[in-house]
Enzyme design. Structure first.
Site, PDB file in Angstrom:
ATOM      1  N   TYR A 159       0.910  -1.386  -0.005  1.00 12.09           N
ATOM      2  CA  TYR A 159       0.090   0.106  -0.028  1.00 12.09           C
ATOM      3  C   TYR A 159       0.950   1.241  -0.026  1.00 12.09           C
ATOM      4  CZ  TYR A 159      -3.784   3.102   1.716  1.00 12.09           C
ATOM      5  OH  TYR A 159      -4.746   4.173   1.579  1.00 12.09           O
ATOM      6  N   ASP A 160       1.646   1.269   0.892  1.00 16.72           N
ATOM      7  CA  ASP A 160       2.647   2.487   1.126  1.00 16.72           C
ATOM      8  C   ASP A 160       3.359   3.016  -0.098  1.00 16.72           C
ATOM      9  OD1 ASP A 160       1.662   2.027   3.517  1.00 16.72           O
ATOM     10  OD2 ASP A 160       3.352   2.280   4.784  1.00 16.72           O
ATOM     11  N   PHE A 205     -13.943  -0.537  16.200  1.00 16.19           N
ATOM     12  CA  PHE A 205     -14.626  -0.179  17.868  1.00 16.19           C
ATOM     13  C   PHE A 205     -16.019  -0.117  18.054  1.00 16.19           C
ATOM     14  CE2 PHE A 205     -10.104   1.727  19.558  1.00 16.19           C
ATOM     15  CZ  PHE A 205      -9.433   0.550  19.474  1.00 16.19           C
TER      16      PHE A 205
HETATM   17  P1  NAD Z   1     -12.879   1.696   0.283  1.00 13.19           P
HETATM   18  O1  NAD Z   1     -12.194   0.344   0.288  1.00 13.19           O
HETATM   19  O2  NAD Z   1     -14.223   1.663   0.775  1.00 13.19           O
HETATM   20  O3  NAD Z   1     -13.131   2.259  -1.314  1.00 13.19           O
HETATM   21  C1  NAD Z   1     -12.095   1.736  -2.220  1.00 13.19           C
HETATM   22  C2  NAD Z   1     -13.213   1.282  -3.401  1.00 13.19           C
HETATM   23  O4  NAD Z   1     -12.179   0.985  -4.601  1.00 13.19           O
HETATM   24  C3  NAD Z   1     -14.108   0.352  -3.204  1.00 13.19           C
HETATM   25  O5  NAD Z   1     -15.198   0.497  -3.642  1.00 13.19           O
HETATM   26  C4  NAD Z   1     -13.404  -0.833  -4.184  1.00 13.19           C
HETATM   27  O6  NAD Z   1     -14.201  -1.751  -4.372  1.00 13.19           O
HETATM   28  C5  NAD Z   1     -12.495  -0.186  -5.170  1.00 13.19           C
HETATM   29  N1  NAD Z   1     -11.537  -0.881  -5.779  1.00 13.19           N
HETATM   30  C6  NAD Z   1     -10.540  -1.643  -5.258  1.00 13.19           C
HETATM   31  N2  NAD Z   1      -9.766  -2.181  -6.242  1.00 13.19           N
HETATM   32  C7  NAD Z   1     -10.342  -1.792  -7.479  1.00 13.19           C
HETATM   33  C8  NAD Z   1     -10.005  -1.965  -8.732  1.00 13.19           C
HETATM   34  N3  NAD Z   1      -8.943  -2.584  -9.132  1.00 13.19           N
HETATM   35  N4  NAD Z   1     -10.737  -1.360  -9.805  1.00 13.19           N
HETATM   36  C9  NAD Z   1     -11.798  -0.700  -9.349  1.00 13.19           C
HETATM   37  N5  NAD Z   1     -12.219  -0.342  -8.272  1.00 13.19           N
HETATM   38  C10 NAD Z   1     -11.507  -1.057  -7.286  1.00 13.19           C
HETATM   39  O7  NAD Z   1     -11.782   2.634   0.838  1.00 13.19           O
HETATM   40  P2  NAD Z   1     -12.029   4.265   1.040  1.00 13.19           P
HETATM   41  O8  NAD Z   1     -11.462   4.438   2.644  1.00 13.19           O
HETATM   42  O9  NAD Z   1     -12.976   4.774   0.429  1.00 13.19           O
HETATM   43  O10 NAD Z   1     -10.718   4.736   0.156  1.00 13.19           O
HETATM   44  C11 NAD Z   1     -10.896   5.450  -1.103  1.00 13.19           C
HETATM   45  C12 NAD Z   1      -9.451   5.862  -1.604  1.00 13.19           C
HETATM   46  O11 NAD Z   1      -8.880   6.832  -0.413  1.00 13.19           O
HETATM   47  C13 NAD Z   1      -8.497   4.778  -1.501  1.00 13.19           C
HETATM   48  O12 NAD Z   1      -7.510   5.243  -2.693  1.00 13.19           O
HETATM   49  C14 NAD Z   1      -7.578   5.009  -0.374  1.00 13.19           C
HETATM   50  O13 NAD Z   1      -6.302   4.484  -0.542  1.00 13.19           O
HETATM   51  C15 NAD Z   1      -7.628   6.424  -0.145  1.00 13.19           C
HETATM   52  N6  NAD Z   1      -7.261   6.863   1.254  1.00 13.19           N
HETATM   53  C16 NAD Z   1      -8.632   6.592   2.274  1.00 13.19           C
HETATM   54  C17 NAD Z   1      -8.229   6.872   3.586  1.00 13.19           C
HETATM   55  C18 NAD Z   1      -9.393   6.834   4.493  1.00 13.19           C
HETATM   56  O14 NAD Z   1      -9.056   6.832   5.834  1.00 13.19           O
HETATM   57  N7  NAD Z   1     -10.455   6.440   4.235  1.00 13.19           N
HETATM   58  C19 NAD Z   1      -6.932   7.294   4.037  1.00 13.19           C
HETATM   59  C20 NAD Z   1      -5.920   7.566   3.008  1.00 13.19           C
HETATM   60  C21 NAD Z   1      -6.198   7.234   1.929  1.00 13.19           C
HETATM   61  N1  UDP Z   2      -6.059  -0.710  15.533  1.00 13.89           N
HETATM   62  C1  UDP Z   2      -6.712  -1.100  16.896  1.00 13.89           C
HETATM   63  N2  UDP Z   2      -7.604  -1.989  17.110  1.00 13.89           N
HETATM   64  C2  UDP Z   2      -8.457  -2.491  15.910  1.00 13.89           C
HETATM   65  C3  UDP Z   2      -7.769  -1.742  14.709  1.00 13.89           C
HETATM   66  C4  UDP Z   2      -6.964  -1.157  14.592  1.00 13.89           C
HETATM   67  O1  UDP Z   2      -6.041  -0.753  18.097  1.00 13.89           O
HETATM   68  O2  UDP Z   2      -9.333  -3.245  15.961  1.00 13.89           O
HETATM   69  C5  UDP Z   2      -5.057   0.470  15.792  1.00 13.89           C
HETATM   70  C6  UDP Z   2      -3.952  -0.103  14.570  1.00 13.89           C
HETATM   71  O3  UDP Z   2      -3.041  -0.933  15.438  1.00 13.89           O
HETATM   72  C7  UDP Z   2      -3.515   1.370  14.426  1.00 13.89           C
HETATM   73  C8  UDP Z   2      -4.556   2.261  14.594  1.00 13.89           C
HETATM   74  O4  UDP Z   2      -5.514   1.563  15.180  1.00 13.89           O
HETATM   75  O5  UDP Z   2      -2.557   1.581  15.240  1.00 13.89           O
HETATM   76  C9  UDP Z   2      -5.491   2.665  13.387  1.00 13.89           C
HETATM   77  O6  UDP Z   2      -5.435   1.456  12.289  1.00 13.89           O
HETATM   78  P1  UDP Z   2      -6.309   1.446  11.122  1.00 13.89           P
HETATM   79  O7  UDP Z   2      -6.183  -0.015  10.642  1.00 13.89           O
HETATM   80  O8  UDP Z   2      -7.664   2.060  11.216  1.00 13.89           O
HETATM   81  O9  UDP Z   2      -5.464   2.542  10.110  1.00 13.89           O
HETATM   82  P2  UDP Z   2      -3.958   2.858   9.849  1.00 13.89           P
HETATM   83  O10 UDP Z   2      -3.910   4.277  10.177  1.00 13.89           O
HETATM   84  O11 UDP Z   2      -3.133   2.026  10.585  1.00 13.89           O
HETATM   85  O12 UDP Z   2      -3.949   2.660   8.339  1.00 13.89           O
END
Ligand code: NAD
Ligand code: UDP
Length: 346
Positions: A159-160, A205
């Protein structure tokens, strides 16, 4: 800018335009589609339902300005659009580590395919990047100038590093092809439409508290995160896409209010009125210890800051999960891993 000026500006930018949202059936994507429709856009959501849910967009499918196309963005896509929001990618550690090769593919091949589409259409493209590009940061809070601290071979790397490579591609298309790009670094965001089995901390949670199950704090629970409510986040995303062409980002968007996971667990127990106890479980490998966005740039460039407090946002999210759990009991949801296996195989 007043909120009505801003709305006018956003309507001008989006109204009547064909906007592609990849990951449109996901948590953030479905909220974005909804806001774009309200601004008068014609929205094409593309999703392969890897983690997305039909119920997230069920209320949109009868809208004549909304289309959903089932497509995996690791394969090229040829459609006529005026702007692209690239959100497709599983975002929860449990989900993105389930099939790490696919996670890297969606980040990298998916970015290339969407950038090529933008290049052909000569249109704007926004990348949903992440605070994970900072890895386990040694600078606090994290400004956009920080290059990060990522283990390139660990379980989070798919991912990262995938998201870091996507940023590289965005900036190379900008330098090489003069493509108008926008890179947004999203910090932990929560709200309605997260999956019951999403696996991220807020949904875990809340579901545990509502079911009266033990709240699973990983490690000592002293690691921190900063949580942004979905409406604030989408507001920032729409503003970034509407900026002048020379603004590329990367720009952090998130709520700087920082919590330890133990504090979050206690707050959720209190807000739900649950009798759940807190238990500890092993800390996952490479789990970042501290995370908080520096949002000076978002304030200055986007005129953006979060408005929803964590307790208000959590209260709305708890209400959503109460309803989702009730309808889940009626059998409307299926095992996410089964669904993902199907989508990977097909
Ligand atoms: P999510 O998992 O709910 O949404 C991701 C969507 O992408 C899903 O609908 C999934 O079916 C679709 N998808 C996955 N692989 C695909 C593919 N190969 N082709 C077409 N569709 C595909 O996650 P989210 O929280 O809504 O995140 C959306 C975006 O925002 C992601 O790119 C994620 O990395 C980024 N993001 C989210 C957060 C957060 O906290 N929610 C934080 C940082 C980055
Ligand atoms: N975490 C936790 N309990 C859970 C799920 C996550 O304590 O049931 C912790 C996890 O180890 C991390 C933080 O909550 O330190 C945020 O995790 P999350 O998976 O929501 O997102 P991240 O920021 O790590 O991508």
């Amino acid at each position: 800018m007043t909120s009505s000026d801003l709305n006018e500006e956003l309507e001008f930018r989006y109204s009547g335009r064909r906007i592609l949202v990849t990951g449109g059936a996901g948590f953030l994507g479905s909220h974005l589609c909804e806001k774009l429709l309200a601004l008068g856009a014609y929205v094409i959501a593309v999703d392969n339902f890897y983690t997305g849910q039909r119920r997230n967009i069920a209320h949109l499918v009868s809208n004549p300005y909304f289309d959903i196309r089932i497509h995996d963005i690791t394969f090229p896509l040829y459609i006529e659009v005026d702007a692209i929001f690239n959100l497709a990618c599983p975002a929860s550690p449990v989900h993105y580590q389930y099939d790490p090769v696919q996670t890297t593919k969606v980040s990298v091949h998916g970015a290339i395919n969407m950038l090529d589409l933008a290049k052909r259409r000569k249109c704007r493209i926004l990348q949903a990047s992440t605070s994970e590009v900072y890895g386990d940061p040694s600078i606090h809070p994290q400004p956009e100038t920080y290059w990060g601290s990522v283990n390139p071979i660990g379980p989070r790397a798919c991912y990262d590093e995938g998201k870091r490579c996507a940023e590289t591609l965005f900036f190379d298309y900008w330098r090489q092809h003069k493509l108008p790009i926008k890179v947004m670094r999203i910090f932990n965001t929560y709200g309605p439409r997260m999956r019951l089995d999403d696996g991220r901390v807020v949904s875990n949670f809340i579901v545990q508290a509502l079911k009266g199950l033990p709240i699973t704090v990983y490690g000592d629970g002293l690691q921190t995160r900063s949580f942004c409510y979905v409406d604030d986040l989408i507001d920032g995303m729409l503003r970034l896409m509407a900026t002048p062409e020379y603004i590329t980002g990367p720009i952090n968007v998130g709520n700087p209010e920082e919590f330890t996971m133990r504090q979050l667990a206690e707050l959720i127990v209190q807000l739900t009125g649950s009798k759940s106890t807190i238990v500890t479980m092993p800390l996952p490998q490479d789990d970042p210890k501290q995370r908080r966005p520096d949002i000076q740039m978002a304030k200055q460039i986007l005129g953006w800051k979060p408005h929803v407090s964590v307790s208000d946002g959590l209260a709305k999210t708890i209400n959503y999960f109460r309803d989702a759990l009730a309808s889940d009991l009626k059998g409307s949801s299926r095992d996410v891993f089964a669904r993902r296996r199907e989508s990977v195989v097909s």
